[in-house]
Design a protein around this motif. Structure first.
Motif: not given
Length: 739
Positions: A337-345
């Motif tokens: 999930y952290s990676e998904e947030k990082a991708k969005l950012l």
């Protein structure tokens, strides 16, 4: 500047640890760390193990396994307790940064970037409400201090390596930028109340360093101007460096001896450079010295950065001592999930950075600064530097008269010396003419003896004085030219302020011009508003992502539903994304409007630029005239002293010349008499026909009328008497009257 003594560095104390229900041996080793790089490794290892523990056991605030964590707050000395394992991690990170700052201050100056990295990670990844010493303001202050000190170390190495002057100036300017950010934080009332007693000491040292490294930057900009043979710019940069260094010296009272030594050393360097540059420009190059604000400002070159901290780096943390404690499924899902947030950012930031790059390039090409696009206010008053000169002349009303009188006295002495030297030269030339006439008259008679030694010495000294006079004449002419150049300006500065203000150029704008100017300012304000809104939205997005923790939901969610859960959780960012998209889309319209406004502003801008240039030139010229007054007075006095001395020597030489010429004339008279007595008496001859061109007297020698040309101009001859014999009749023909 390579041997300048080093400035002291600011370092931070380590926090003291209290109770924490954790492995006692590991905890103790992390609390009582040695003050060296081994201690830094121990803290990094402990931080990594805490991260592994947190990922397996719910020890966060309000969770089931949370235990009290106690650490001492640095500034107050009070014990602060939180039931949150992140508080333990935050305090360890703080100590890591503090230990690196301590090592940097101990001359191991590679540690400041590591310290900045630790404080940056602490500020960006942990709450700021744990304790005062870990608040957002204090951490930002620490980061800027550490980056400034790291850049300061880089500056020191660059000077030792003899890097190019322009690069050294940019590195030094960046040191100033970092310390200015730190100083702004120190001047904040909230930060000052948090820091307590040390705030004043830190602020005083940082302010002193700001002026000191600004002086170093302008010193090297002056060296750069010297390399480019821009001698006027060289003078103003060295002068600015000297002014800033003097400010640093004022702020350095009470600082350690190492600071005083560094300031004295730097003063010797900058003072010598400035005096040499000013002297060369005044007497050799004569270039106009521009105002400092008309030159391009020195942009800092940030060549240091906060080194990132990775708490899970296996090279640093060592083996995970909690590997077999709990399953990693929930932690793995959280990482996804952290990676998904990082991708969005990353996606959003890529769009923002692309637009920001276009905006920055556009604004740089336009060269429009909202703060200086309308500088009409400066024409409404006399600048302080000019007011200072007017005030100085108001208490010295005889300035112009003294200068004129001094130059008149110099001119009088100059004229007297020139007249004396001319008279000496005329005497010598007349003596030489008489010598030649005597030789022509004697014909085959052996040449007369050489001139007396005194006359040769007079001739030699006269040549020397004439050479000195000729060289000094050029200096005298230049001095009069300089006086005439500055005299009118000095009269203006000593007169009423209304006349000074009237002498300064002012712009004349029509109503249409004013409307164009206001429209441009309005659009520039829109550009700044767009920038600020974009930064605010970006910050909100980062904060939301940082606070977004769905670990509790992941524990109760089936693995097959993870993707759906991620999509639902990421929808919370949609509203912020819409606002950002609207902001980015508006940029094209704003820039188009700015382009149109700038086209209309071009004529107004050109007119304002020309007036501003004339205004700055006039101010510089008036200031230069004031500063030239003392120099003119000094040089005129030196000229008077020189010519007074030369006048005395010339007067003595004139007396010697007269005496020597009289002796030479007497010598010629004796020689003529002796030669005439040696000749035999003439035979009687018949009268010459009246057509004879050159009549002779009864003795067979030319008549007095033919020899009268030997007399000096304006001198008379005694007429012969009939009773005189032929030889005695010749004698008075060579007797010349003395003036």
């Amino acid at each position: 500047m390579e041997a300048v003594p080093r400035m002291p560095m600011i370092w931070l104390d380590l926090k003291e640890a209290g109770e924490f229900a954790f492995n006692a041996a590991v905890k103790k080793s992390a609390v009582s760390v040695p003050r060296d790089f081994e201690g830094c490794s121990t803290l990094r290892k402990y931080l990594g193990q805490l991260h592994f523990l947190q990922s397996r056991i719910p020890m966060g605030q309000g969770q089931e396994a949370a235990v009290p964590v106690t650490w001492t707050e640095i500034f107050s000395g009070k014990a602060v307790t939180h039931e949150d394992i992140k508080y333990e991690q935050a305090c360890v990170l703080y100590n890591l940064g503090a230990l690196h700052s301590m090592l940097g201050a101990m001359d191991k100056r590679v540690s400041e970037e590591c310290a900045a990295g630790a404080f940056t990670y602490l500020r960006d990844h942990f709450p700021h409400s744990y304790s005062v010493d870990m608040s957002h303001q204090i951490l930002s202050l620490n980061i800027n201090l550490m980056l400034g000190q790291a850049q300061e170390c880089l500056l020191e190495k660059s000077m030792l390596d003899n890097r190019k002057s322009f690069l050294v100036a940019r590195i030094s300017a960046q040191v100033v930028d970092y310390y200015k950010e730190a100083c702004r934080a120190l001047e904040n009332s909230e930060t000052a109340s948090l820091l307590g007693k040390i705030q004043k000491d830190w602020k005083k040292l940082v302010q002193m360093k700001i002026y000191y490294f600004a002086a170093v930057a302008h010193l090297h900009m002056g060296k750069q101007a010297e390399e480019q043979q821009k001698f006027g710019e060289r003078v103003i940069y060295f002068q600015s460096a000297l002014d800033k260094l003097n400010e640093a010296i004022k702020l350095a009272k009470g600082q350690p001896e190492t600071v005083q030594e560094a300031l004295r050393f730097t003063m010797d360097v900058i003072g010598g450079k400035y005096n040499s540059a000013k002297k060369d420009n005044d007497f050799i190059y004569h270039e106009a010295v521009p105002a400092l604000d008309t030159l391009q400002s020195v942009k800092g070159a940030p060549l240091v950065k906060a080194l990132p901290v990775n708490p899970t780096d296996p090279v640093v943390t060592g083996p995970d001592i909690f590997a077999k404690l709990v399953p990693m499924a929930a932690h793995e899902a959280s990482s996804l999930y952290s990676e998904e947030k990082a991708k969005l950012l990353r996606d959003v930031m890529a769009k923002i950075e692309a637009k920001n790059e276009v905006l920055d390039q556009f604004m740089d090409s336009m060269q429009l600064d909202p703060e200086t696009v309308d500088n009409l206010d400066m024409y409404n008053h006399i600048p302080p530097v000019l007011m200072e000169k007017c005030a100085a002349l108001s208490v010295r009303p005889d300035t112009v008269r003294n200068l004129v009188q001094s130059m008149q006295v110099l001119s009088g002495v100059f004229t007297d010396v020139e007249a004396s030297l001319k008279e000496i030269r005329d005497l010598l030339e007349e003596d030489e003419a008489q010598e030649r006439k005597l030789q022509e008259l004697l014909g085959r008679v052996p040449p007369a003896p050489a001139s007396p030694p005194g006359l040769a010495e007079v001739s030699k000294e006269c040549s020397k004085y004439l050479e000195l006079h000729e060289k000094a004449s050029f200096t005298n002419t230049e001095l009069h030219r300089a006086m005439n150049l500055h005299l009118g300006n000095l009269r203006l500065l000593g007169g009423p302020l209304e006349q000074v203000r009237a002498a300064l150029p002012t712009p004349t704008l029509s109503e249409d011009d004013k409307e164009v100017l206001q429209n441009l300012k309005r659009i520039l304000a829109k550009v700044q508003e767009m920038r600020d809104q974009r930064m605010s939205l970006e910050q909100q997005l980062r904060e939301m992502i940082q606070k977004d923790d769905i670990t509790t939901s992941l524990v109760t969610t089936d693995r097959s539903e993870m993707k759906k859960l991620f999509e639902e959780q990421l929808k919370k960012y949609d509203q912020l994304k819409v606002y950002l998209e609207q902001n980015l889309a508006a940029q094209e319209n704003v820039l188009k409007a700015l382009t149109d406004a700038n086209v209309k502003y071009a004529a107004v801008r050109k007119a304002l630029a020309e007036v501003e240039h004339k205004w700055n030139t006039t101010v510089q010229t008036l200031v230069a005239s004031y500063e030239a007054y003392e120099d003119l007075m000094k040089k005129s006095q030196e000229g008077k002293d020189f010519y007074t001395d030369l006048e005395g020597k010339a007067a003595k030489l004139l007396e010697r010349a007269r005496a020597a010429c009289q002796a030479s004339e007497a010598h010629r008279q004796q020689l003529l008499e002796r030669e005439l007595k040696k000749q035999p008496p003439p035979r009687p001859t018949a009268p010459k026909p009246p057509l004879q061109k050159k009549p002779l007297d009864e003795a067979g020698v030319p008549e007095a009328a033919e020899l009268s040309s030997l007399a000096q101009p304006g001198e008379g001859l005694r007429a012969p008497r009939p009773s005189d014999d032929p030889l005695s009749m010749l004698d008075p023909l060579w007797t010349l009257n003395k003036a």
